[in-house]
Design an enzyme around this catalytic site. Structure first.
Site, PDB file in Angstrom:
ATOM      1  N   GLU A 177     -36.557   5.075  43.482  1.00 16.26           N
ATOM      2  CA  GLU A 177     -37.893   5.265  44.054  1.00 16.26           C
ATOM      3  C   GLU A 177     -38.914   5.456  42.956  1.00 16.26           C
ATOM      4  O   GLU A 177     -38.637   6.076  41.931  1.00 16.26           O
ATOM      5  CB  GLU A 177     -37.874   6.492  44.984  1.00 16.26           C
ATOM      6  CG  GLU A 177     -39.234   6.901  45.524  1.00 16.26           C
ATOM      7  CD  GLU A 177     -39.975   7.909  44.649  1.00 16.26           C
ATOM      8  OE1 GLU A 177     -41.210   8.018  44.773  1.00 16.26           O
ATOM      9  OE2 GLU A 177     -39.307   8.598  43.842  1.00 16.26           O
ATOM     10  N   CYS A 197     -42.186   6.856  35.923  1.00 18.99           N
ATOM     11  CA  CYS A 197     -42.571   5.575  35.340  1.00 18.99           C
ATOM     12  C   CYS A 197     -43.138   5.829  33.952  1.00 18.99           C
ATOM     13  O   CYS A 197     -44.082   6.592  33.790  1.00 18.99           O
ATOM     14  CB  CYS A 197     -43.601   4.879  36.217  1.00 18.99           C
ATOM     15  SG  CYS A 197     -44.259   3.357  35.525  1.00 18.99           S
ATOM     16  N   ARG A 217     -49.206   7.243  51.789  1.00 15.46           N
ATOM     17  CA  ARG A 217     -48.397   7.506  50.592  1.00 15.46           C
ATOM     18  C   ARG A 217     -47.431   6.339  50.389  1.00 15.46           C
ATOM     19  O   ARG A 217     -46.384   6.270  51.029  1.00 15.46           O
ATOM     20  CB  ARG A 217     -47.635   8.823  50.741  1.00 15.46           C
ATOM     21  CG  ARG A 217     -47.026   9.350  49.450  1.00 15.46           C
ATOM     22  CD  ARG A 217     -46.308  10.669  49.679  1.00 15.46           C
ATOM     23  NE  ARG A 217     -45.972  11.315  48.432  1.00 15.46           N
ATOM     24  CZ  ARG A 217     -46.758  12.141  47.751  1.00 15.46           C
ATOM     25  NH1 ARG A 217     -47.966  12.410  48.221  1.00 15.46           N
ATOM     26  NH2 ARG A 217     -46.378  12.681  46.623  1.00 15.46           N
ATOM     27  N   ARG A 227     -44.777   4.030  48.325  1.00 12.33           N
ATOM     28  CA  ARG A 227     -43.752   4.097  47.298  1.00 12.33           C
ATOM     29  C   ARG A 227     -42.947   2.801  47.291  1.00 12.33           C
ATOM     30  O   ARG A 227     -42.740   2.179  48.329  1.00 12.33           O
ATOM     31  CB  ARG A 227     -42.801   5.287  47.548  1.00 12.33           C
ATOM     32  CG  ARG A 227     -43.429   6.651  47.317  1.00 12.33           C
ATOM     33  CD  ARG A 227     -43.785   6.840  45.851  1.00 12.33           C
ATOM     34  NE  ARG A 227     -44.311   8.158  45.556  1.00 12.33           N
ATOM     35  CZ  ARG A 227     -45.598   8.472  45.572  1.00 12.33           C
ATOM     36  NH1 ARG A 227     -46.502   7.558  45.913  1.00 12.33           N
ATOM     37  NH2 ARG A 227     -46.009   9.687  45.258  1.00 12.33           N
TER      38      ARG A 227
END
Length: 469
Positions: free
Chosen positions: A232, A185, A284, A286
């Site tokens: 992702e 990102c 976690r 995503r």
């Protein structure tokens, strides 16, 4: 020359050519192994099955052709075993896919498991490439490895026009049905309309996404038009730059002729946000964007069905840990004191900063997100070894209590926590240092979570590839 002499000479020449051919094959084999493991490691492994005294220097001389050593059958067999074997369905693959920003292959795993063939991999980090090549079969004839994706998309050259870039991509990237990309990102720089018009660009995303790595993914999608893509990123992609980044990504994918699953869902819970805690004891989250080429008119797909693939019983943290670990993974007194006092200071201020000490005996416990900085101090996931907090408050330097200082996870335990291997089955190779291994696992995905995405997506992939069969 008699007939006997002529036949003998021909046989001798054939033997010489065969020996030369074998030597070249063996050298190529050894060089592939050396792309993964260093010369010292390879020499040590060869010595286990060899009558020859292999050293780092002799391995180097042999590769350069400056040695008269020949590899025997046992040595060749051992070297082959150090390379990943092809999947069980090789060469009968159900579909083809490419793996961009591949890391160590966390997303690839699930798509290979449902019958896919990886035909192209791109990963810039040389250490991650070693781990990737140690674990994933890369057919020399049907697979290409690339490091810097910009060498493929030509995005770093402002003088290259769009059509020229697309043509280069078509030449460099094999045809594929599914595109996988765990792209980083980055901030999106919005360019003005005047600049866009001055450059004569046709597509909005060529301006808005320029300078970001998503832009490179978009160029490949434009040029190759895969049936399906799976992208992702971190959960915060949705809120990055006040939502501007996500808006550009979604509008770009729509402009390229793709429908993104669950695109209309804005609030929470959002099925595009997948938490690894449903598969393994690690929080976690995503974001997963699954897109379908609009002209294929495939049935509607939703990630909301993913919970049907959650395991009935999650593997407890305790099962992922080794009963005994090397002392080097136990925090030093100095580091533990720093983390302990740092946490106390912020607790006094009402902040939540501090280490994450977890009790492995709590089977339902979920640890914090493993990060790429884990190698620095391991603070987000520390394994409790019986540290007495009350005693520590009274006398931190108590000798008996100091013997129970917490420890980091080992790289092997990180592999299990991320789902690259199961407890008791050390099938995932880690050819890099602990520091690099921590970075690689911290940058990866929870493997069974994306294996579930692949399994859920399998009927749509089968339908997408059916017309070309």
């Amino acid at each position: 020359m008699s007939d006997f002499d002529r036949v003998a000479a021909e046989l001798a020449e054939q033997a010489r050519v065969q020996a030369q051919h074998k030597e070249e094959q063996d050298r190529q084999l050894l060089m592939r192994v050396l792309e993964i493991y260093d010369q010292k490691t390879v020499a040590a492994i060869l010595r286990k099955v060899s009558q020859q005294e292999w050293t780092r220097e002799s391995v180097n001389r042999w590769v350069k052709g400056n040695s008269r050593k020949t590899l025997n059958e046992a040595e060749v067999s051992l070297l082959h075993s150090m390379l990943p074997a092809p999947p069980a369905h090789h060469p009968h693959y159900a579909f083809r896919f490419i793996d961009l920003f591949a890391g160590i292959g966390g997303i690839r795993s699930g798509f290979e498991a449902i019958g896919g063939q990886c035909v192209f991999t791109s990963e810039w980090n040389k250490h991650a490439v070693r781990t990737y090549k140690a674990n994933w079969y890369c057919d020399e004839e049907q697979h290409r490895f690339n490091q810097d994706i910009r060498d493929i998309t030509l995005s770093g050259d402002a003088q290259v026009g769009e059509e020229q870039a697309y043509q280069h991509i078509r030449q460099q990237v094999p045809d594929h049905d599914v595109l996988l990309a765990g792209f980083p990102c980055q901030p999106f720089s919005l360019a003005g309309v005047s600049k866009k018009n001055a450059l004569g660009r046709k597509h909005g995303f060529e301006d808005e996404a320029q300078g970001t790595l998503f832009f490179d993914v978009a160029r490949i999608i434009t040029a190759k038009k895969p049936a399906i893509f799976v992208l992702e990123n971190v959960k915060n992609l949705k809120s990055h730059d006040k939502g501007n980044t996500f808006r550009i990504i979604m509008s770009t994918l729509d402009e390229l002729g793709y429908d993104v699953a669950d695109a209309a869902i804005v609030g929470s819970p959002d099925p595009k946000i997948i938490d690894g805690r449903h598969f393994l004891p690690q929080h976690r989250e995503r974001i997963v964007l699954v897109g379908f080429r609009r002209d294929l008119a495939l049935p509607t797909f939703s990630l909301s069905a993913l919970p049907t693939l959650y395991p009935q019983q999650r593997t407890p943290l305790k099962a992922l840990l080794d009963p005994v670990v090397d002392a080097k993974y136990i925090l030093t007194t100095t580091l533990w004191k720093y983390l302990y006092q740092y946490a106390k200071k912020h607790q006094a201020r009402g902040n939540g900063f501090g280490y994450g000490l977890v009790d492995p005996e709590l089977e339902q416990g979920v640890v914090r997100t493993l990060s790429a900085r884990y190698y620095k101090d391991g603070s987000e996931i520390l394994i409790d070894r019986g540290w007495d907090k009350a005693l520590g408050e009274q006398d931190f330097d108590n000798e008996e209590n100091q013997q129970r200082r917490p420890r980091r996870l080992t790289p092997r335990e990180c592999a299990r926590l991320m789902g690259f291997e199961q407890p008791g089955k050390e099938q995932f190779h880690i050819p890099v240092s602990d520091t690099q291994a921590y970075r690689q696992f911290g940058n990866s995905v929870v493997v069974p979570a994306f294996a579930a995405v692949a399994k859920l997506l399998q009927p749509w992939i089968e339908q997408a590839v059916k017309p070309r069969r």
